[in-house]
Design a protein around this motif. Sequence first.
Motif, PDB file in Angstrom:
ATOM      1  N   THR A   1       0.854  -1.186   0.000  1.00  0.00           N
ATOM      2  CA  THR A   1       0.000   0.000   0.000  1.00  0.00           C
ATOM      3  C   THR A   1       0.890   1.235   0.000  1.00  0.00           C
ATOM      4  N   HIS A   2       0.289   2.397  -0.216  1.00  0.00           N
ATOM      5  CA  HIS A   2       1.084   3.628  -0.238  1.00  0.00           C
ATOM      6  C   HIS A   2       1.803   3.826   1.090  1.00  0.00           C
ATOM      7  N   GLN A   3       1.115   3.594   2.195  1.00  0.00           N
ATOM      8  CA  GLN A   3       1.742   3.801   3.495  1.00  0.00           C
ATOM      9  C   GLN A   3       2.846   2.789   3.747  1.00  0.00           C
ATOM     10  N   GLU A   4       2.641   1.544   3.311  1.00  0.00           N
ATOM     11  CA  GLU A   4       3.683   0.532   3.475  1.00  0.00           C
ATOM     12  C   GLU A   4       4.923   0.892   2.642  1.00  0.00           C
ATOM     13  N   MET A   5       4.680   1.436   1.464  1.00  0.00           N
ATOM     14  CA  MET A   5       5.791   1.840   0.618  1.00  0.00           C
ATOM     15  C   MET A   5       6.598   2.948   1.290  1.00  0.00           C
ATOM     16  N   VAL A   6       5.902   3.920   1.869  1.00  0.00           N
ATOM     17  CA  VAL A   6       6.585   5.015   2.567  1.00  0.00           C
ATOM     18  C   VAL A   6       7.408   4.462   3.720  1.00  0.00           C
ATOM     19  N   ASP A   7       6.829   3.553   4.482  1.00  0.00           N
ATOM     20  CA  ASP A   7       7.537   2.988   5.639  1.00  0.00           C
ATOM     21  C   ASP A   7       8.794   2.233   5.206  1.00  0.00           C
ATOM     22  N   VAL A   8       8.689   1.468   4.114  1.00  0.00           N
ATOM     23  CA  VAL A   8       9.841   0.700   3.643  1.00  0.00           C
ATOM     24  C   VAL A   8      10.953   1.642   3.183  1.00  0.00           C
ATOM     25  N   ILE A   9      10.597   2.671   2.435  1.00  0.00           N
ATOM     26  CA  ILE A   9      11.611   3.604   1.939  1.00  0.00           C
ATOM     27  C   ILE A   9      12.288   4.313   3.103  1.00  0.00           C
ATOM     28  N   LEU A  10      11.518   4.710   4.125  1.00  0.00           N
ATOM     29  CA  LEU A  10      12.113   5.366   5.291  1.00  0.00           C
ATOM     30  C   LEU A  10      13.058   4.425   6.029  1.00  0.00           C
ATOM     31  N   THR A  11      12.725   3.149   6.060  1.00  0.00           N
ATOM     32  CA  THR A  11      13.627   2.178   6.680  1.00  0.00           C
ATOM     33  C   THR A  11      14.904   2.043   5.848  1.00  0.00           C
ATOM     34  N   MET A  12      14.755   2.048   4.538  1.00  0.00           N
ATOM     35  CA  MET A  12      15.916   1.931   3.660  1.00  0.00           C
ATOM     36  C   MET A  12      16.895   3.083   3.862  1.00  0.00           C
TER      37      MET A  12
ATOM     38  N   ARG B   1      15.339   6.184   8.929  1.00  0.00           N
ATOM     39  CA  ARG B   1      14.462   7.287   9.326  1.00  0.00           C
ATOM     40  C   ARG B   1      15.037   8.125  10.459  1.00  0.00           C
ATOM     41  N   GLU B   2      15.964   7.573  11.253  1.00  0.00           N
ATOM     42  CA  GLU B   2      16.552   8.330  12.358  1.00  0.00           C
ATOM     43  C   GLU B   2      17.558   9.365  11.875  1.00  0.00           C
ATOM     44  N   ARG B   3      17.982   9.268  10.621  1.00  0.00           N
ATOM     45  CA  ARG B   3      19.024  10.159  10.122  1.00  0.00           C
ATOM     46  C   ARG B   3      18.555  11.099   9.012  1.00  0.00           C
ATOM     47  N   ILE B   4      17.298  11.028   8.648  1.00  0.00           N
ATOM     48  CA  ILE B   4      16.837  11.901   7.567  1.00  0.00           C
ATOM     49  C   ILE B   4      16.745  13.338   8.068  1.00  0.00           C
ATOM     50  N   SER B   5      16.697  14.275   7.131  1.00  0.00           N
ATOM     51  CA  SER B   5      16.690  15.696   7.482  1.00  0.00           C
ATOM     52  C   SER B   5      15.371  16.092   8.126  1.00  0.00           C
ATOM     53  N   PRO B   6      15.366  17.166   8.938  1.00  0.00           N
ATOM     54  CA  PRO B   6      14.116  17.649   9.554  1.00  0.00           C
ATOM     55  C   PRO B   6      13.073  18.006   8.498  1.00  0.00           C
ATOM     56  N   GLU B   7      13.524  18.540   7.348  1.00  0.00           N
ATOM     57  CA  GLU B   7      12.571  18.928   6.302  1.00  0.00           C
ATOM     58  C   GLU B   7      11.850  17.707   5.745  1.00  0.00           C
ATOM     59  N   LEU B   8      12.617  16.623   5.488  1.00  0.00           N
ATOM     60  CA  LEU B   8      11.987  15.420   4.959  1.00  0.00           C
ATOM     61  C   LEU B   8      11.079  14.788   6.008  1.00  0.00           C
ATOM     62  N   THR B   9      11.508  14.810   7.258  1.00  0.00           N
ATOM     63  CA  THR B   9      10.685  14.268   8.338  1.00  0.00           C
ATOM     64  C   THR B   9       9.335  14.969   8.383  1.00  0.00           C
ATOM     65  N   ALA B  10       9.367  16.305   8.291  1.00  0.00           N
ATOM     66  CA  ALA B  10       8.124  17.086   8.359  1.00  0.00           C
ATOM     67  C   ALA B  10       7.251  16.864   7.137  1.00  0.00           C
ATOM     68  N   SER B  11       7.864  16.469   6.003  1.00  0.00           N
ATOM     69  CA  SER B  11       7.106  16.320   4.763  1.00  0.00           C
ATOM     70  C   SER B  11       6.390  14.982   4.655  1.00  0.00           C
ATOM     71  N   ILE B  12       6.874  13.985   5.390  1.00  0.00           N
ATOM     72  CA  ILE B  12       6.371  12.629   5.206  1.00  0.00           C
ATOM     73  C   ILE B  12       4.867  12.541   5.419  1.00  0.00           C
ATOM     74  N   THR B  13       4.388  13.130   6.479  1.00  0.00           N
ATOM     75  CA  THR B  13       2.954  13.027   6.791  1.00  0.00           C
ATOM     76  C   THR B  13       2.087  13.798   5.808  1.00  0.00           C
ATOM     77  N   GLN B  14       2.716  14.680   5.015  1.00  0.00           N
ATOM     78  CA  GLN B  14       1.943  15.501   4.077  1.00  0.00           C
ATOM     79  C   GLN B  14       1.904  14.920   2.673  1.00  0.00           C
ATOM     80  N   ILE B  15       2.708  13.874   2.434  1.00  0.00           N
ATOM     81  CA  ILE B  15       2.743  13.267   1.103  1.00  0.00           C
ATOM     82  C   ILE B  15       1.397  12.600   0.827  1.00  0.00           C
TER      83      ILE B  15
END
Length: 730
Positions: free
Chosen positions: A535-546, A549-563
């Motif tokens: 699903t779209h949400q599962e895809m997002v979760d997998v990519i963030l794991t790849m 997610r603990e090291r991504i930028s604050p901007e990308l972190t803030a954008s995830i929920t808005q995609i």
Amino acid sequence: MTEGVPWHVSAFRLGGAESAEAELVGGVRELRARILFDRGRRPDFRTSGGGYADDQDLDFGAWHFIGRREAGGPPLGYVRLSTPETGELFQTRAYLGAERFEECLREHGLGTAETFEHSRLVVEHQARKLGLGIHLNAFAIAAARCLGAKAMIGTSGTADGQDRFHERFGFRPVAGTRRFVERYTEDVVIMLYRSALPAGEFAGLVEHLEDAFPAAVVSAEQAGLDRGLGADRPQREGARPPAVALRAAARRGDAASREGWRPVLLDLAREQDRLGVQDLLDSGEVREVMDTIEDQLKELVTSREPRLRSSPEAVERAVAEQLDGAGRDEYGTWAWYPWSGRLVHLLPREEFRLVRTDRNRGRIDRAQQLRLLGRRVGIIGLSVGSSAALTFAMEGIGGSFKLADFDSLSVSNLNRLRAGVHHLGLNKCVLAARQMLELDPWLDIEIYQGGLTDDTMEEFFSGGAGPIDLLVEECDTPYVKLAARERARALGVPVVMDANDRGLLDVERFDLEPDRPLLHGLLGETTSADLADLTHQEMVDVILTMVDRERISPELTASITQIGTTLSSWPQLASGVALGGALTAEAGRRILLGQPRPSGRFYTDLEVLTAADRNTLAPPDSGQPLTLVAEAMSSRPQARNSHMTTVTDILTRMTALVAAVAELPADELAPQSRLVEDLDLDSLQVVEIAVRAEELFQTPVDDSLLAGPETTVAGCAAVVEESMAQAVRP
């Protein structure tokens, strides 16, 4: 094509005059005669009917070697190797007479049953300065060794220095054999070489080609003797004239403008190509003719000999020597780009590439550049991957590419892809391939407009024109990301990826670590099959794991929920895409050259690296010298100059500079290598090192300090370091 050799050589043996392939000998003879005719210099090789002839019974039973730039390309050179089976027909025997010939062999402790003859080494003008003659001669020597020759003998002309050329391979003139031969309009001398001895300055090449010879052997039919052997050869019935093909390419309308991506390469020295270009010009489809061959020739000769720049007259002489009597219009290649309507005149391929990558020297030496051009790179995902593709092409990292992307250019891609509004709707593979071929029309590019799928996976990695040596993975689909890595690991193909966030470079050296966990184990035991239907949400979760997610930028972190709600997709910027191209290219270059580049994840976070606490300049009111403040703020020792260059960096860059001037691989130089005694550099080359060092380090370099016989590479670096230090001393 043999690895490390920039020529395709076919070796074949013709049977007797009554053999099935005997009719093919005409192609060999025509090729030789046309080159020997040399625009009228040797008129005896032209027939009364306007053709070319060099009929010799010695062709039957002999080995023949034809050199091309690439498989299937037009022949550019030839050499013949005759075995003792046809010794009664040897040219040297006819030249000396049978009695003197055998006496000559006996004087050197040789017999007729162990002596081979090489003859008819001929090379087209445009390939003579590119080393084809060297490779063909080396191939003949290598083949003779493989076939059991104890010695090689042959006649050699002297007007063009052919005798001196053969001496470079270890051949020696036989005393008392030099005399004028009217047919060749020059003096001819007998040359002899003993196979047990090293092949002069080309001993390494000959040894390399001994291993390559068996693989180069083909049948006479497979050698393509009926393809392109003469510019004036009548066209075979049913063949499509180049003029018609060009007109068809020019008039494809929307099909050409929307789908075409291969340029058409033309040689005006060939009559059919010349007619084709004229027909194309008459068609009105050519919007622009770009002919800067004069400037390109000047760049060519001055890149080989930079000291010529100080004398326009010397440059002109060098250009005239390079042309060697050829007309400027006929010299080199004309590239027709149907999608833009441009017809561009370029240097021949090897010369073009030499000039185009000239400024790479000092970072990538010429030997390394040749190695890189022999590599094939696969790129998946041509959004972020388009920057990598263009950077690889510009830097010469790879001569062959496979590009895969199912997507077409849309308006929202224009914030990060190098494209124009007229490209909208064009497949991203086609767009990238066009741009790469506009940088180098000789690149070998295969495209997969359906993207990388289960059906195309095997062909992409191992099929087509050849297997890939490196994978650049930049796609958005988790299944493809993992499936591609599974295949890469199984085949031992290294993978690099830019995550387009915080300058994240990901490297997986499956070529060195065949059991390395995929994506460094971040997905555990997950396989591509587990990611087939997300699903779209599962895809997002997998990519963030790849991407961790603990090291991504604050901007990308803030954008995830808005995609998917306020944002249409992942945020990406042109600056990040450009940085990704640089990071993957740097990593790919090192991997393909066998230089250190370990597996792992590496961040080039520009926000962190350019933060205020990383500033190397003094605050305006500090009153301290800028370099002293910079040194105090730096976490590692620095040389005292405004460029913050370390001692190690000076030595590394100086080594590369000296290697470039000496035309040697940088890894063959050591800090203790002496410029004069070990590298055999002359005084002008030492001056060139000083001049280049001044440009590179932006500091005065006294060439007299480098001229001593004991001056080493490390000594040159010390001179630069001292000069830089003096510049900042009170």
